[in-house]
Design an enzyme around this catalytic site. Structure first.
Site, PDB file in Angstrom:
ATOM      1  CE  LYS A  79       2.118  -1.617   4.267  1.00 37.46           C
ATOM      2  NZ  LYS A  79       2.065  -1.417   2.103  1.00 37.46           N
ATOM      3  CB  SER A 155       5.815  -1.216   0.855  1.00 37.27           C
ATOM      4  OG  SER A 155       4.740  -0.591   1.351  1.00 37.27           O
ATOM      5  CB  SER A 179       4.030  -2.089  -1.449  1.00 36.45           C
ATOM      6  OG  SER A 179       5.234  -1.273  -1.974  1.00 36.45           O
TER       7      SER A 179
END
Length: 277
Positions: A79, A155, A179
């Site tokens: 990520k 996210s 997230s």
């Protein structure tokens, strides 16, 4: 040459199955990386889930993978937020940091590498993680692979979209206020936020007073459990050290659940009077 048969096997297998094929010699880590690259190139232009393609790094790493590792040769995305993998961009999707490249590995990345995961790219994330959608100005909007006009969540939306579309079977995700869980729900995959302190944040001491932690999204519960086995564990100096089960999470994930008790309260935690409507 990547055959349609290999692509079909790759797309239909979870991460543990792919690692099993590597250990048995049926496929090589290099072949898995090329399958992942083929699907990223085919699918990502319409989804924008992968914002850094690290193919040369992946091909080099694939040639040195320990084939006895639990995720030997499995293509993986990191990520674009916080975790550092030496040589990979580390921008937090922030224009101010757009030229930053990691020059060290965080502890969780060292554990990823030891588990045999091969980094093929980095997944899109909102700027500094502050959104439950994934549409940073720096990299643009990630699309949900299931339906146009629906968010993949955030996210970790880039990771979730890449997994749901079969670019990779598993990818890093992190969660402070949903997230991991929100994109998993939006994209129909598995998302687990680990307990406080379950995965070391070293060399950092803390995020959000223990509210933010790093794990993964995947397509199967067993992949998530095995990943937790691979990356969990505290280091000296970590502020939180939760108890550790007697068995692996992978073995526990196959056990029938015991009876559970669910607690709730009708008293507001801040001491104010309950408002009945």
């Amino acid at each position: 040459m990547i055959t349609d048969s290999l692509l079909k096997t790759y797309a239909e297998s979870d991460a543990l199955d792919l690692a099993g094929l590597v250990r048995s010699g049926q496929v090589s880590p290099v072949e898995l990386v090329e399958a992942a690259i083929t699907l990223v190139e085919r699918l990502n232009p319409s989804l924008n889930a992968v914002i850094h393609r690290l193919y040369d790094m992946a091909r080099a790493q694939a040639r040195t993978v320990d084939r006895s590792a639990p995720f030997a040769g499995v293509p993986f995305l990191l990520k674009e937020l916080a975790s550092s993998w030496t040589g990979a961009p580390n921008t937090n999707s922030c224009l101010y940091l757009k030229d930053v490249v990691a020059d060290f590995d965080t502890e969780v990345v060292r554990r990823m590498k030891a588990a045999g995961l091969v980094l093929v790219g980095k997944s899109n994330a909102p700027e500094n993680g502050w959104s439950i959608t994934t549409e940073p100005k720096l990299y643009g909007t990630t699309k949900n692979p299931w339906k146009e006009g629906i968010t993949p969540g955030g996210s970790s939306g880039g990771a979730a979209a890449a997994i749901a579309s079969r670019m990779v079977p598993i990818a890093e995700a992190s969660d402070g206020a949903g997230s991991i869980r929100i994109p998993a729900s939006c994209c129909g995959i598995v998302g687990l936020k680990p307990s406080r302190g379950r995965v070391s944040l070293a060399p950092f001491g803390d995020y959000w007073y223990g509210g933010a932690y790093f794990l993964c999204c995947s397509r199967t519960v067993r992949d998530t459990a095995a990943y937790l086995d691979a990356v969990a564990g505290a280091l000296p100096g970590d502020p939180y050290t939760p108890p550790v089960p007697d068995a692996s999470w992978l073995s526990l994930s196959g056990s029938a659940p015991k009876r559970l008790r669910i607690g709730f309260t009708v008293t507001p935690p801040n001491g104010t009077a309950w408002i009945r409507r």
